[in-house]
Design an enzyme around this catalytic site. Structure first.
Site, short mmCIF file in Angstrom:
data_model
loop_
_atom_site.label_atom_id
_atom_site.label_comp_id
_atom_site.label_asym_id
_atom_site.label_seq_id
_atom_site.Cartn_x
_atom_site.Cartn_y
_atom_site.Cartn_z
N ASP A 261 1.45 11.94 0.57
CA ASP A 261 0.76 13.24 0.66
C ASP A 261 1.74 14.28 1.21
O ASP A 261 2.21 14.14 2.34
CB ASP A 261 -0.45 13.08 1.57
N SER B 127 -4.63 10.31 0.92
CA SER B 127 -4.48 11.77 0.98
C SER B 127 -4.95 12.30 2.33
O SER B 127 -5.57 11.57 3.10
CB SER B 127 -5.23 12.42 -0.18
N CYS B 128 -4.64 13.55 2.59
CA CYS B 128 -4.97 14.21 3.85
C CYS B 128 -6.43 13.96 4.22
O CYS B 128 -7.29 14.17 3.37
CB CYS B 128 -4.73 15.71 3.71
N PRO B 129 -6.77 13.48 5.40
CA PRO B 129 -5.95 13.32 6.59
C PRO B 129 -5.49 11.88 6.84
O PRO B 129 -5.19 11.52 7.99
CB PRO B 129 -6.92 13.74 7.69
#
Ligand SMILES: Cc1cc2nc3c(=O)[nH]c(=O)nc-3n(C[C@H](O)[C@H](O)[C@H](O)COP(=O)(O)OP(=O)(O)OC[C@H]3O[C@@H](n4cnc5c(N)ncnc54)[C@H](O)[C@@H]3O)c2cc1C
Lengths: 81, 392
Positions: free
Chosen positions: A44, A17-19
């Site tokens: 994501d 997931s981010c980042p």
């Protein structure tokens, strides 16, 4: 001296997931050279806007950006380094 | 017969794991390059507040008495034949191996950075380097400070933002903020890499007048004039460059050769923490390729998962992170997430700052495992809610 062959690098950031995806893209970019192609796989959804902004700012065009079944594939050509 | 467990690295993860294994069932050896254990989060306060707190302890004294402790450097790890070779010429055999060798700074990747680091210090390498940086900050009388991470991989992802906010606080306290320019650079699209946390961080940077340069992939530094240049050709001139150096894994040769990924991290199964392709080897902490923040909390939780697995229980790592983020001015927040729950911003508070500071005192005890019941409750209470996968 011969020029090193153009590389097509697959960066698999699915499940991260981010980042995560933009971290992986940035690290692949550091290892790339002009003419190389980076293909980023991610799940994501944030990667779409991040990759577009990254491409605009670094001057490396997105050749394609596709999404199917939750998998996003961004193909980027490295033109500036 | 007791199972021979060989743990590489006597850092946060390796020490917790060694102390968690039952001596009646396991013959535990920790092989570590150093006989000293560094409390790395303390480097932030040594560098930005001139803290003289003792950050290093004798590793032998942190390990339970039954643990064999060998000070030597692992140079070759053969996962197929199940042995580890050391710089001292030993060959050590094992039944189960756990790699916890962390990551280290590698300034050589950026031309000019080694010179800058030697001159002005940094806060991710050593106590000596952090003290050098404090001397420069302490002697700073105005001008431009540029701070940021060299590459997208950073041990303790909140630490660059913490650094610039603590620098801002120092200059304000000394009445030097008016005559100073603070520049924050990052390879990311926004000041805080994880978008949800950025919603808290960006307004704070704006309110404190900190200039932000995003998409800044540091390429080189001119050490004479302290000009930072990005791969794209953007430049930042400054008087004091504070650069979080690039990181690499420990220089160990693995058999098979594809055990390490392109960043030099051990390819590790995200849930079981087994080294990919091996039945007898695990990896924990910063050394792994896991897509989580490189943090002591992660190393701790992963050590517990491996201890349970080795003891014959079903255990999986959920990707939990829980990093404190010091926002200066006595306030902090936490960056908490997991594989299934993207980071959720937590409102900054004084209490969270107090908790961060309290943890510095509890760290040494936590290595021994005596705080485990309290940690278990704490992590359960602060579990981030699971939402749609990847909604960060
Ligand atoms: C400024 C800063 C602030 C931080 N703040 C926080 C925080 O607030 N919260 C948090 O959770 N984390 C924080 N961290 C991160 C945390 O310190 C690390 O993530 C954590 O120490 C990782 O644990 P580890 O066991 O994986 O590796 P480490 O603790 O780094 O230990 C690695 C060990 O391996 C040994 N080793 C290395 N190579 C070899 C070899 N070849 N052979 C044998 N031994 C070897 C080393 O000597 C060392 O003992 C911070 C870090 C820094 C730098």
């Amino acid at each position: 001296m011969s020029t090193p062959a153009v590389q097509h690098t697959l960066v698999d950031s699915r499940g991260s997931s981010c980042p995560g995806p933009i971290t992986d893209l940035s690290m692949a970019y550091r290892r790339s050279k002009v003419g190389d192609v980076i293909e980023l796989w991610a799940t994501d959804p944030g990667v779409t806007s991040d990759a577009r902004a990254w491409s605009d700012r670094t001057g490396n065009p997105i050749l394609s950006l596709e999404e199917s079944d939750g998998k996003i594939v961004v193909v980027i050509e490295i033109q500036r380094r | 017969m007791r199972q021979r467990v060989l743990i590489l690295g006597g850092g946060s993860g390796g020490t917790i794991l060694a102390n968690s294994l039952d001596p009646r069932r396991f013959d535990v050896t920790v092989l570590s390059e150093s006989d000293q254990h560094l409390f790395q989060p303390g480097l932030l306060y040594a560098a930005f507040q001139g803290s003289r707190a003792r950050l290093v302890r004798d590793e032998r004294r942190l390990l339970a008495r039954h643990v064999h402790f060998v000070v030597d450097t692992a140079t070759v790890v053969d996962l197929e034949q199940q042995w580890v070779e050391t710089a001292g010429g030993e060959r050590m055999r094992y039944d189960a191996l756990v790699v916890g060798t962390g990551i280290r700074t590698d300034p050589g990747q950026i031309p000019g950075l080694a010179e800058i680091g030697a001159r002005v210090g940094d806060y991710h390498s050593s106590v000596a380097r952090a003290r050098t940086l404090w001397e420069h900050l302490d002697g700073f009388r105005g001008g431009t400070i540029a701070l940021g991470q060299a590459t997208a991989i950073c041990k303790c992802p909140p630490s660059p933002i913490e650094g610039i906010l603590l620098a801002d606080e120092l200059l304000r306290r000394r009445g030097l903020r008016e005559q100073s320019r603070l520049v924050f650079f990052t390879p990311y699209p926004r000041p805080y890499p994880a978008e949800p946390m950025n919603r808290i961080v960006e307004p704070i940077l704006e309110a404190r007048g900190i200039e932000v340069h995003t998409f800044f992939d540091l390429d080189r530094i001119d050490p004479e004039g302290a000009t930072l240049t990005s791969i794209e050709g953007e430049t930042i001139d400054c008087d004091l460059p504070i650069v979080v150096p690039p990181f690499v894994g420990a220089p160990i040769t693995y058999v098979p050769g594809d055990t390490l990924d392109e960043n030099g991290f051990v390819r590790t199964d995200q849930r079981t923490l087994r080294v990919l392709g091996s039945d007898t080897a695990f990896a924990i902490g910063d050394a792994t390729s896991l897509p989580t923040s490189k943090s002591g909390v992660g190393a701790h939780l992963e050590a517990k998962v491996v201890a349970r697995t080795l003891s014959g229980h079903q255990a999986n790592f959920g990707g939990r992170t829980h990093c404190p983020l010091d926002l200066a001015g006595g306030r902090a927040t936490f960056v908490a997430g997991s594989y299934d729950a993207p980071v959720v911003p937590a409102p900054p508070s004084r209490l969270k700052h107090l908790m961060k500071m309290a943890f510095a005192r509890l760290y040494w005890l936590s290595l021994r495992g005596v705080l485990d019941p309290a940690f278990d409750v704490y992590f359960r209470l602060t579990e981030p809610p699971v939402t749609a996968p990847g909604a960060g």
